[in-house]
Design a protein around this motif. Structure first.
Motif, PDB file in Angstrom:
ATOM      1  N   VAL A  76       0.856  -1.190   0.000  1.00 42.79           N
ATOM      2  CA  VAL A  76       0.000   0.000   0.000  1.00 42.79           C
ATOM      3  C   VAL A  76       0.887   1.234   0.000  1.00 42.79           C
ATOM      4  CG1 VAL A  76      -1.932  -1.130   1.160  1.00 42.79           C
ATOM      5  CG2 VAL A  76      -0.165  -0.048   2.522  1.00 42.79           C
ATOM      6  N   GLU A  77       0.330   2.326  -0.495  1.00 44.64           N
ATOM      7  CA  GLU A  77       1.083   3.568  -0.619  1.00 44.64           C
ATOM      8  C   GLU A  77       0.376   4.674   0.148  1.00 44.64           C
ATOM      9  OE1 GLU A  77       3.272   5.331  -4.364  1.00 44.64           O
ATOM     10  OE2 GLU A  77       1.164   5.947  -4.420  1.00 44.64           O
ATOM     11  N   SER A  78       1.141   5.452   0.857  1.00 37.32           N
ATOM     12  CA  SER A  78       0.589   6.580   1.597  1.00 37.32           C
ATOM     13  C   SER A  78      -0.083   7.556   0.629  1.00 37.32           C
ATOM     14  CB  SER A  78       1.696   7.291   2.364  1.00 37.32           C
ATOM     15  OG  SER A  78       1.241   8.515   2.886  1.00 37.32           O
ATOM     16  N   PRO A  79      -1.278   8.053   0.964  1.00 36.67           N
ATOM     17  CA  PRO A  79      -1.967   8.992   0.076  1.00 36.67           C
ATOM     18  C   PRO A  79      -1.503  10.438   0.237  1.00 36.67           C
ATOM     19  CG  PRO A  79      -3.370   8.455   1.927  1.00 36.67           C
ATOM     20  CD  PRO A  79      -2.108   7.645   2.104  1.00 36.67           C
ATOM     21  N   HIS A  80      -0.310  10.647   0.756  1.00 33.01           N
ATOM     22  CA  HIS A  80       0.261  11.987   0.836  1.00 33.01           C
ATOM     23  C   HIS A  80       1.782  11.870   0.839  1.00 33.01           C
ATOM     24  CE1 HIS A  80       0.244  10.636   5.036  1.00 33.01           C
ATOM     25  NE2 HIS A  80       1.250  11.463   5.233  1.00 33.01           N
ATOM     26  N   ARG A  81       2.455  12.955   0.517  1.00 31.71           N
ATOM     27  CA  ARG A  81       3.921  12.953   0.486  1.00 31.71           C
ATOM     28  C   ARG A  81       4.470  13.351   1.856  1.00 31.71           C
ATOM     29  NH1 ARG A  81       2.644  16.136  -3.717  1.00 31.71           N
ATOM     30  NH2 ARG A  81       3.867  17.932  -3.019  1.00 31.71           N
ATOM     31  N   THR A  82       5.640  12.820   2.159  1.00 31.19           N
ATOM     32  CA  THR A  82       6.182  13.049   3.494  1.00 31.19           C
ATOM     33  C   THR A  82       7.702  13.084   3.472  1.00 31.19           C
ATOM     34  OG1 THR A  82       6.058  12.257   5.791  1.00 31.19           O
ATOM     35  CG2 THR A  82       6.270  10.592   4.080  1.00 31.19           C
ATOM     36  N   SER A  83       8.291  13.708   4.489  1.00 31.05           N
ATOM     37  CA  SER A  83       9.738  13.751   4.637  1.00 31.05           C
ATOM     38  C   SER A  83      10.064  13.961   6.114  1.00 31.05           C
ATOM     39  CB  SER A  83      10.345  14.871   3.787  1.00 31.05           C
ATOM     40  OG  SER A  83      11.750  14.770   3.765  1.00 31.05           O
ATOM     41  N   PHE A  84      11.351  13.855   6.431  1.00 36.43           N
ATOM     42  CA  PHE A  84      11.782  13.915   7.824  1.00 36.43           C
ATOM     43  C   PHE A  84      12.985  14.836   7.942  1.00 36.43           C
ATOM     44  CE2 PHE A  84      13.210  12.130  11.924  1.00 36.43           C
ATOM     45  CZ  PHE A  84      11.991  12.011  12.564  1.00 36.43           C
ATOM     46  N   SER A 174      -4.994  12.185   2.254  1.00 31.53           N
ATOM     47  CA  SER A 174      -5.432  11.990   3.639  1.00 31.53           C
ATOM     48  C   SER A 174      -4.472  11.044   4.346  1.00 31.53           C
ATOM     49  CB  SER A 174      -6.839  11.392   3.635  1.00 31.53           C
ATOM     50  OG  SER A 174      -6.830  10.133   2.963  1.00 31.53           O
ATOM     51  N   VAL A 175      -4.788  10.744   5.606  1.00 35.14           N
ATOM     52  CA  VAL A 175      -4.109   9.673   6.338  1.00 35.14           C
ATOM     53  C   VAL A 175      -5.141   9.062   7.280  1.00 35.14           C
ATOM     54  CG1 VAL A 175      -3.259  11.182   8.202  1.00 35.14           C
ATOM     55  CG2 VAL A 175      -2.064   9.053   7.704  1.00 35.14           C
ATOM     56  N   GLY A 176      -5.146   7.738   7.363  1.00 38.77           N
ATOM     57  CA  GLY A 176      -6.153   7.034   8.154  1.00 38.77           C
ATOM     58  C   GLY A 176      -5.870   7.067   9.649  1.00 38.77           C
ATOM     59  N   PHE A 177      -6.804   6.501  10.406  1.00 39.33           N
ATOM     60  CA  PHE A 177      -6.668   6.474  11.868  1.00 39.33           C
ATOM     61  C   PHE A 177      -5.412   5.708  12.274  1.00 39.33           C
ATOM     62  CE2 PHE A 177     -11.236   7.602  12.401  1.00 39.33           C
ATOM     63  CZ  PHE A 177     -11.063   8.573  13.363  1.00 39.33           C
ATOM     64  N   HIS A 178      -4.660   6.297  13.186  1.00 44.85           N
ATOM     65  CA  HIS A 178      -3.442   5.674  13.682  1.00 44.85           C
ATOM     66  C   HIS A 178      -3.035   6.365  14.977  1.00 44.85           C
ATOM     67  CE1 HIS A 178      -1.967   9.291  11.686  1.00 44.85           C
ATOM     68  NE2 HIS A 178      -0.857   9.185  12.416  1.00 44.85           N
ATOM     69  N   SER A 179      -2.155   5.730  15.722  1.00 41.20           N
ATOM     70  CA  SER A 179      -1.440   6.401  16.800  1.00 41.20           C
ATOM     71  C   SER A 179       0.040   6.342  16.435  1.00 41.20           C
ATOM     72  CB  SER A 179      -1.689   5.734  18.158  1.00 41.20           C
ATOM     73  OG  SER A 179      -1.231   4.396  18.142  1.00 41.20           O
ATOM     74  N   ASP A 180       0.800   7.321  16.853  1.00 44.62           N
ATOM     75  CA  ASP A 180       2.192   7.404  16.439  1.00 44.62           C
ATOM     76  C   ASP A 180       3.050   6.374  17.171  1.00 44.62           C
ATOM     77  OD1 ASP A 180       1.402   9.460  14.854  1.00 44.62           O
ATOM     78  OD2 ASP A 180       2.331  11.047  16.036  1.00 44.62           O
ATOM     79  N   GLN A 181       3.979   5.778  16.445  1.00 43.05           N
ATOM     80  CA  GLN A 181       4.899   4.842  17.068  1.00 43.05           C
ATOM     81  C   GLN A 181       5.764   5.572  18.094  1.00 43.05           C
ATOM     82  OE1 GLN A 181       7.083   3.033  13.873  1.00 43.05           O
ATOM     83  NE2 GLN A 181       5.242   2.253  12.876  1.00 43.05           N
ATOM     84  N   LEU A 182       6.061   4.864  19.194  1.00 40.66           N
ATOM     85  CA  LEU A 182       6.757   5.490  20.319  1.00 40.66           C
ATOM     86  C   LEU A 182       8.207   5.034  20.433  1.00 40.66           C
ATOM     87  CD1 LEU A 182       3.929   5.146  23.002  1.00 40.66           C
ATOM     88  CD2 LEU A 182       4.266   6.931  21.289  1.00 40.66           C
ATOM     89  N   THR A 183       8.723   4.412  19.391  1.00 41.95           N
ATOM     90  CA  THR A 183      10.042   3.782  19.440  1.00 41.95           C
ATOM     91  C   THR A 183      11.118   4.706  19.990  1.00 41.95           C
ATOM     92  OG1 THR A 183       9.352   2.544  17.490  1.00 41.95           O
ATOM     93  CG2 THR A 183      11.695   2.446  18.096  1.00 41.95           C
ATOM     94  N   TYR A 184      11.172   5.939  19.509  1.00 39.69           N
ATOM     95  CA  TYR A 184      12.186   6.897  19.951  1.00 39.69           C
ATOM     96  C   TYR A 184      11.586   8.039  20.768  1.00 39.69           C
ATOM     97  CZ  TYR A 184      14.378   4.307  16.183  1.00 39.69           C
ATOM     98  OH  TYR A 184      14.840   3.285  15.387  1.00 39.69           O
TER      99      TYR A 184
END
Length: 377
Positions: A76-84, A174-184
C-alpha cells in the motif's frame, strides 16, 4: 415486529443499549482542551514567518516521497507525500541519524535533512509554547523527567530535535486512523503539530478499553485546523486516542498573504508559489528522548529495530483498596517486530513487554521504575 422477536429466556436480562453519540466538532481552544488531551493554539507564528515557512516547505515537498509498506498480502502507498528533518544543533550524532532513518513504519529511509531556517525559527517559538503548556498540566510517571537545570531556572521539559513533514495536496489526500509509534519518543510523548495552508479537519477517536466496550462507545471529535494553527498532542494522546486527517469533498484554496522568499527559485518558480494553493503543509515537531536512543532499541529476529506501541485496549487497572478507588491508567508497552511492513509482508512475530528497569530507561517524572516493571502474571 414485537410478534416476530423471540421471547427472552427465563431470567435472562436484556443487554442495555450503549448510547451512540454523533461526531462533535471542536472549534474553540477551550472545547478542544475539555474533550481531548490536546490544546489548540491559533495564529501561533508571526504571519510573515508562517507564510515564509509554508512557501519553503511547499517548494521542498516536490522531492518528498509517498511511503510504501506491506499490509497483509499487498503493498500500500501513503496517500500523501512526506519527509523527515533533524535539528541543526542536535549533538547525538550518528545515533540520532540512525533513529531518524527508521521513523516511518520501520522502513529504512534516506538520511534526514536539517531544519530549513524558517523551520528553526518556528521551532523556537513552538518550543516555548509547548513547555509553558506542559508546566500547567499534570504529568504522567513515565514521561521524560527533563534536563538538569541550575537553581532558579525553569526546567526544559521538551525540546524538539526532529520533525516529520507532510504535504496533503487537494482534499482527497489523507491519512487514516493511527497512533504514532513510540520507538524513539518513549511513553507519554508530547507532539506539536503545525498546520500551514488550506484548512483541514483533524479527527480524534478514543480506543475504548476491552472491559468497557459493553458500557460505552467511542465518540469522534473533529477539530478544524486553519493556516498557522498548532495542535499539541499532550501526554496520553497516543495511549488513548487514534487520529487521522480524513479526505474532504471540498476545500477552500489558500491564498498566501506574503510573497515567497526570493531564494526559492527563478521568476517562474516564484510565480507558481505565489498562486492560490490547495495544499496543506503539516509539520509535527517531536522530541526523541535520550533514553530511547537508537542503540538501545531492541532488535527482532529479523535483525531490524523493533517498534514500541502502547497496549491501548488494556490500559486500565483497578487500584488497590488502600488507594483512591478510581481507575488508573497503567502504562503497558510492547516491543514488536515490524519488519513485515517492508519485507514482503513477512515478519518474525517477535514481541516483548517493555521493562524500563531492565532496559535502563529514564529519568522519569517520578521515581517509579519499580512500579512499571512487568509482573509475572
Amino acid at each position: 415486529m414485537a410478534l416476530l422477536r423471540p421471547p427472552n429466556s427465563a431470567g435472562e436480562t436484556p443487554k442495555p443499549q450503549i448510547p451512540q453519540y454523533p461526531p462533535l466538532t471542536l472549534v474553540a481552544p477551550e472545547h478542544v482542551a475539555r474533550h481531548t488531551p490536546c490544546t489548540l493554539h491559533n495564529s501561533i507564528l508571526p504571519p510573515e514567518l508562517a507564510c515564509r515557512l509554508f512557501h519553503t516547505m511547499l517548494h521542498l515537498s516536490r522531492d518528498w516521497k509517498r511511503n510504501k509498506w506491506w499490509l497483509f498480502d499487498r503493498v500500500v502507498e501513503s496517500p500523501h507525500r512526506t519527509s523527515f528533518y533533524i535539528r541543526r544543533d542536535v549533538n547525538e550524532g550518528n545515533d540520532m541519524r540512525e533513529a531518524a532513518q527508521y521513523w516511518y513504519n520501520g522502513r529504512q529511509t534516506d538520511a534526514p535533512a536539517q531544519f530549513p531556517e524558517p523551520m528553526e525559527e518556528a521551532c523556537r517559538i513552538i518550543e516555548r509554547v509547548v513547555n509553558e503548556e506542559m508546566r500547567k498540566r499534570e504529568r504522567f510517571p513515565l514521561e521524560w523527567g527533563g534536563y538538569p537545570v541550575k537553581d532558579g531556572e525553569e526546567p526544559v521539559l521538551w525540546r524538539a530535535n526532529v520533525a516529520a513533514s507532510n504535504c496533503y495536496e487537494g482534499g482527497k489526500e489523507s491519512v487514516g486512523f493511527h497512533s504514532d509509534q513510540l520507538t524513539y519518543l518513549g511513553p507519554y510523548p508530547t507532539i506539536a503539530s503545525l498546520s500551514l495552508g488550506v484548512n483541514r479537519i483533524f479527527r480524534l477517536r478514543e480506543v475504548i478499553p476491552t472491559d468497557e466496550k459493553e458500557k460505552r462507545s467511542a465518540r469522534t471529535f473533529n477539530v478544524p485546523l486553519r493556516h498557522n494553527s498548532l495542535i499539541i498532542m499532550h501526554a496520553s494522546t497516543q495511549e488513548v486516542f487514534k487520529h487521522c486527517v480524513p479526505a474532504q469533498n471540498t476545500i477552500d484554496v489558500f491564498r498566501p498573504p506574503y510573497p515567497p522568499p526570493q531564494d526559492l527559485g527563478d521568476l517562474e518558480e516564484l510565480a507558481k508559489l505565489s498562486e492560490a494553493s490547495n495544499a496543506r503543509i503539516n509539520i509535527t515537531f517531536r522530541f526523541y528522548r535520550p533514553d530511547f536512543r537508537a542503540q538501545a532499541t531492541p532488535r527482532c529476529r529479523c535483525d531490524v529495530p523493533c517498534i514500541l506501541r502502547p497496549d491501548m485496549k488494556n490500559r486500565y487497572e483497578d487500584l488497590p483498596p488502600s488507594n483512591t478507588g478510581r481507575r488508573s491508567m497503567v502504562a503497558k508497552y510492547w516491543w514488536t517486530c515490524y519488519a513485515g511492513a517492508q519485507n514482503d509482508g513477512q515478519g518474525c512475530g517477535f514481541w516483548k513487554v517493555m521493562d524500563v528497569t531492565a532496559e535502563g530507561r529514564g529519568p522519569f517524572v517520578g521515581d517509579i521504575a519499580s512500579m512499571y516493571t512487568p509482573s509475572s502474571k
